[in-house]
Structures are given as structure tokens and as C-alpha cells.
Motif scaffolding. Structure first.
Motif: not given
Length: 333
Positions: A232-245
Motif C-alpha cells: 500500500x502506498x504512502x499518505x503522500x497526497x499525490x497518491x490520491x490518484x490510486x483511489x480514482x484511477x
């Protein structure tokens, strides 16, 4: 609209057996199996030509093309997270992404951190420096919502005045898109609650200092499972693409074996029923949806949020299938 020529071919197999039969006991079984394969022969009126892409809530795509099956899942292949091995440690204590490591097309490579999401490039694109990149062109078919086969298995037992039936149903080889996981993993909004699996996320915070560390050796010590493809990815804000892609990360094996129902009955002796002016009196107890054997992490693998043939196999907060107990009496006059 009637825009396609579709061929369905399959085999339906049924077997009925009488396994045991004697004076006091009888056991018989019924098994059915269905194998079905769809093939799109042609498409008419599709803006894409010989294929079309449909989406469900913009969170998962479906691909239907000539020569293939109807509505395969279509999206990106998750390639884990950027690990500490993907970076070089610099003399000032920071890090830099190595040449040859893939990145999102147009993204500033210097902004990428260990623990960020990484997709698998499939289209062969590169940036100006020759590094592989991914974009919307790298979406590909990632799974099939249609089972390889499905069916049911029923067994009936009779012992003197008792009767017992056990019905199982099953499916094998299909994928389910678990949108519940996609919605609630995070991060998306500040202070958002997340699923428990986020507790095992990649961390950038050194618990010894309470601050983010850029030391690659220390990050490797803090993230021993970073090489796992399901990390699971870190909480870096750029990773929010992973919950929409549309990611294959959220595709799960939908195979299951369900104990659908068990019914136990007892028929009273005729010596009793005749006194009550009845030909037959039977009491029974039925248990429904007793247990499902599956690796699927949602409530129920036998689910689809939409009835459309083009967007099958999505679990979008489907209400759990209820368990029930039913008691009854059969009277014959």
C-alpha cells in the motif's frame, strides 16, 4: 441500441445420480455445470470503431472489442510502489529517481518519493530523456467478469421419515472490482478515515524522530515489505490518484462455493395423520445462505452493481446477502 453482432457458445452439463437406495435410506444427487464464451463479431455505430470503452462512475473502465468477449475490465496495471532501490542517495541527504525507472507522463520526476504509486507502462512510451512513462494509453484489459464456469450441486437424503436436502452453488474464474476498497483506502480528503489495510502502508515518517526521513537506508528498514506488488502506498497526497484511477489492484478473484440452503424435514407417520383427517403432514426447517467459501474480501462475490452487460462485476457497496431461517408445515388433505 442494437449495435453489435454477438456470438455465445457454451456447454451445459447435467448429471443426476441415485447413489444409495435401500429399504430405509436413499441418497440422490444432481449436478449442473455451465460453460459459456461470448465473442463480439462486429460493432456498429461505436465512436471508437471496432471497440468501445464504457465506464462505471469514472472509477473503472470496460473494454468491448471485435473478436473478444463482452466487457472486459480495462485499466492500469499496478506495479507496486517506488522502492528505495529506485532512487540514488545524494550527498546532501536527499534522493533522486534513477534513470530508466518509469513515471507518469509529464510528471516532475524530482517530486516522486519512495512509497508513491507506480503503474506498469504497456504502450512503450518514453520521455525526452528516454525514461519509460505511462499515460492513458497504457490502459489495457486487466480481467474478465465472466466466470469460466458456474453451476449447482444438490444432494437429497431420505432416512425413514426424515428428509434432508443440501444445495450448493458455485462459480470459478471471474474477477470482481471491489469499489468499496477503492473508495475508502485513502488518502482523499484531510482527516479522512481509511480501511485497516492502510495501517500497513509505506511510511515516510521515522517513529524515532516523528518527522519525514529522506535517508534511503532508514526508509528500507521501516518498510520491509516495500517490494511486494500489493504494497500500500504512502499518505503522500499525490497518491490520491490510486483511489480514482481504474487499477487492477482492486480486482479480486470472484470464485466461490456457497452453501446456499439446507432443509431438514420430518413426515409424521400415517397412523397419526389419518386421525387428523390428513393424507400427509410434514414439518421442516430451512437455513439459507449458510456460508460462502471464497477469497473475496467484500461481503459477497456474487454481486454486480449494474444490470448492464457492458459494466458487469462491480461491487459498489452492495447490501450483504441475508442469512435466514425458515420453519414451515406442509399439509396434504
Amino acid at each position: 441500441q442494437n449495435i453489435a453482432s454477438l456470438r455465445n457458445r457454451g456447454i451445459e452439463f447435467s448429471l443426476n445420480t441415485l447413489n444409495v437406495r435401500n429399504e430405509n435410506f436413499q441418497w440422490k444427487s444432481a449436478l449442473n455445470l455451465t460453460f459459456n464464451r461470448s465473442k463480439v463479431k462486429s460493432l456498429l455505430g461505436s465512436s471508437e470503431g471496432d471497440y468501445m470503452i464504457r465506464s462505471y462512475e469514472s472509477r473503472i473502465n470496460f473494454y468491448t472489442g471485435t473478436g473478444g468477449p463482452v466487457s472486459s475490465f480495462y485499466g492500469y496495471k499496478y506495479d507496486g510502489v517506488y522502492t528505495t532501490d529506485d532512487f540514488d542517495q545524494l550527498s546532501d541527504g536527499t534522493y533522486m529517481l534513477k534513470d530508466g525507472v518509469a513515471s507518469l507522463k509529464g510528471k516532475d520526476r524530482s517530486a516522486i518519493k519512495p512509497g508513491d504509486v507506480k503503474y506498469l507502462p504497456t504502450a512503450g512510451q518514453t520521455d525526452d530523456d528516454g525514461n519509460p512513462v505511462w499515460s492513458a494509453d497504457d490502459r489495457t484489459e486487466i480481467g474478465n467478469p465472466e466466470p469460466k464456469f458456474f453451476g449447482g450441486f444438490n444432494n437429497e437424503f431420505i432416512y425413514k421419515n426424515f428428509d434432508l436436502s443440501v444445495f450448493l452453488n458455485f462459480a470459478y474464474g471471474n474477477k470482481v472490482f471491489n469499489m468499496n476498497t477503492q473508495r475508502f483506502m485513502g488518502p482523499y480528503l484531510p482527516n479522512q478515515n481509511s480501511l485497516g489495510i492502510m495501517a500497513d502502508r509505506f511510511t515516510l515518517i521515522d517513529p524515532a524522530t516523528g518527522a519525514e526521513t529522506t535517508d534511503l537506508k532508514r526508509l528500507a528498514e521501516l518498510n520491509l515489505d516495500q517490494q511486494a506488488k500489493d504494497q500500500v502506498w504512502s499518505l503522500n497526497s499525490t497518491n490520491n490518484i490510486a483511489i480514482s484511477d481504474p487499477l487492477d489492484y482492486y480486482l479480486e478473484d470472484g470464485s466461490f462455493l456457497r452453501i446456499n440452503n439446507i432443509t431438514l424435514g420430518y413426515t409424521l407417520p400415517q397412523a397419526f395423520t389419518k386421525k387428523a383427517f390428513l393424507q400427509k403432514l410434514r414439518v421442516y426447517l430451512t437455513l439459507n445462505n449458510i456460508h460462502t467459501f471464497t477469497s473475496y474480501t467484500g461481503y459477497d462475490p456474487e454481486v454486480s452493481a449494474t444490470g448492464s452487460i457492458l459494466t458487469r462485476g462491480v461491487d459498489n457497496a452492495a447490501y450483504p446477502r441475508a442469512k435466514s431461517v425458515v420453519a414451515g408445515v406442509n399439509l396434504t388433505f
